[in-house]
Motif scaffolding. Sequence first.
Motif, PDB file in Angstrom:
ATOM      1  N   PHE A   1       0.827  -1.212   0.000  1.00  0.00           N
ATOM      2  CA  PHE A   1       0.000   0.000   0.000  1.00  0.00           C
ATOM      3  C   PHE A   1       0.858   1.258   0.000  1.00  0.00           C
ATOM      4  CE2 PHE A   1      -3.400  -2.837   1.557  1.00  0.00           C
ATOM      5  CZ  PHE A   1      -4.424  -2.435   0.715  1.00  0.00           C
ATOM      6  N   LEU A   2       1.904   1.277   0.803  1.00  0.00           N
ATOM      7  CA  LEU A   2       2.762   2.459   0.863  1.00  0.00           C
ATOM      8  C   LEU A   2       3.495   2.698  -0.451  1.00  0.00           C
ATOM      9  CD1 LEU A   2       4.248   2.185   4.471  1.00  0.00           C
ATOM     10  CD2 LEU A   2       2.442   3.727   3.650  1.00  0.00           C
ATOM     11  N   SER A   3       3.909   1.622  -1.116  1.00  0.00           N
ATOM     12  CA  SER A   3       4.612   1.805  -2.387  1.00  0.00           C
ATOM     13  C   SER A   3       3.673   2.281  -3.487  1.00  0.00           C
ATOM     14  CB  SER A   3       5.324   0.514  -2.798  1.00  0.00           C
ATOM     15  OG  SER A   3       4.400  -0.528  -2.997  1.00  0.00           O
ATOM     16  N   LEU A   4       2.424   1.830  -3.474  1.00  0.00           N
ATOM     17  CA  LEU A   4       1.466   2.349  -4.454  1.00  0.00           C
ATOM     18  C   LEU A   4       1.161   3.819  -4.192  1.00  0.00           C
ATOM     19  CD1 LEU A   4      -1.149  -0.492  -5.070  1.00  0.00           C
ATOM     20  CD2 LEU A   4       0.528   0.435  -6.657  1.00  0.00           C
ATOM     21  N   GLN A   5       1.072   4.194  -2.925  1.00  0.00           N
ATOM     22  CA  GLN A   5       0.880   5.608  -2.599  1.00  0.00           C
ATOM     23  C   GLN A   5       2.062   6.427  -3.090  1.00  0.00           C
ATOM     24  OE1 GLN A   5       0.034   6.121   1.581  1.00  0.00           O
ATOM     25  NE2 GLN A   5      -1.439   4.454   1.564  1.00  0.00           N
ATOM     26  N   ALA A   6       3.260   5.939  -2.855  1.00  0.00           N
ATOM     27  CA  ALA A   6       4.463   6.651  -3.302  1.00  0.00           C
ATOM     28  C   ALA A   6       4.502   6.748  -4.821  1.00  0.00           C
ATOM     29  CB  ALA A   6       5.714   5.954  -2.775  1.00  0.00           C
ATOM     30  N   LEU A   7       4.058   5.703  -5.512  1.00  0.00           N
ATOM     31  CA  LEU A   7       4.025   5.729  -6.975  1.00  0.00           C
ATOM     32  C   LEU A   7       3.094   6.827  -7.490  1.00  0.00           C
ATOM     33  CD1 LEU A   7       4.670   4.455  -9.779  1.00  0.00           C
ATOM     34  CD2 LEU A   7       2.627   3.049  -9.413  1.00  0.00           C
ATOM     35  N   PHE A   8       1.900   6.917  -6.939  1.00  0.00           N
ATOM     36  CA  PHE A   8       0.962   7.933  -7.412  1.00  0.00           C
ATOM     37  C   PHE A   8       1.404   9.337  -7.020  1.00  0.00           C
ATOM     38  CE2 PHE A   8      -1.945   4.315  -7.960  1.00  0.00           C
ATOM     39  CZ  PHE A   8      -2.377   4.602  -9.237  1.00  0.00           C
TER      40      PHE A   8
END
Length: 186
Positions: free
Chosen positions: A165-172
């Motif tokens: 979840f944190l990496s997807l947030q960082a991606l966006f």
Amino acid sequence: GVLFTVSLLALPFLTMRLFSEEKRQRTDQALLTAPTGLTGIVLGKFFAALLLFLIAISITLVYAVIIAFQVTPDWLVLFGNYIGLLLLGGLILSIGVFISSLTESQIIAALGTLAVSLLMMSVDVLSSIFSSVTWITKVTAFLSISSRYGNLTSGLIQYDDILFFLSLQALFIFLTVRVLDSKRWN
């Protein structure tokens, strides 16, 4: 389940004005030429929306305290639900910030965020459709947001789910900074 549905439907409307309103009123030029970095601007707007969401879901902690006086709840499951909801909300908010940076229209930003969020939540459908193809099943199992959210809400708190979840947030958030950076130079 109710907070999941409410979050999925309400959070796009929370983020629809973050950057699209700036573009519509033409105040984005002042924002893009500010002496602060674009990453700081994007993170500031993201964390402001996340804090508002955190305040909204923390109100429901009153119910947990009331229940704790009557019975002993499973605190790990309760903690996992709040962590999962916070991570899922952060993901939807980061998608909303990204979509809002792409358009001037608030309605398009809200509907786009809702559509992308629903699309990402329904990755599990591909697994059931292509169940005979093993590599698609493995990819969809890895990308499944609902199964990772389900792990957290059942009290199974794993680092890889949190990191996902944190990496997807960082991606966006990264994509939002890139969009704004390209507009700065145009």
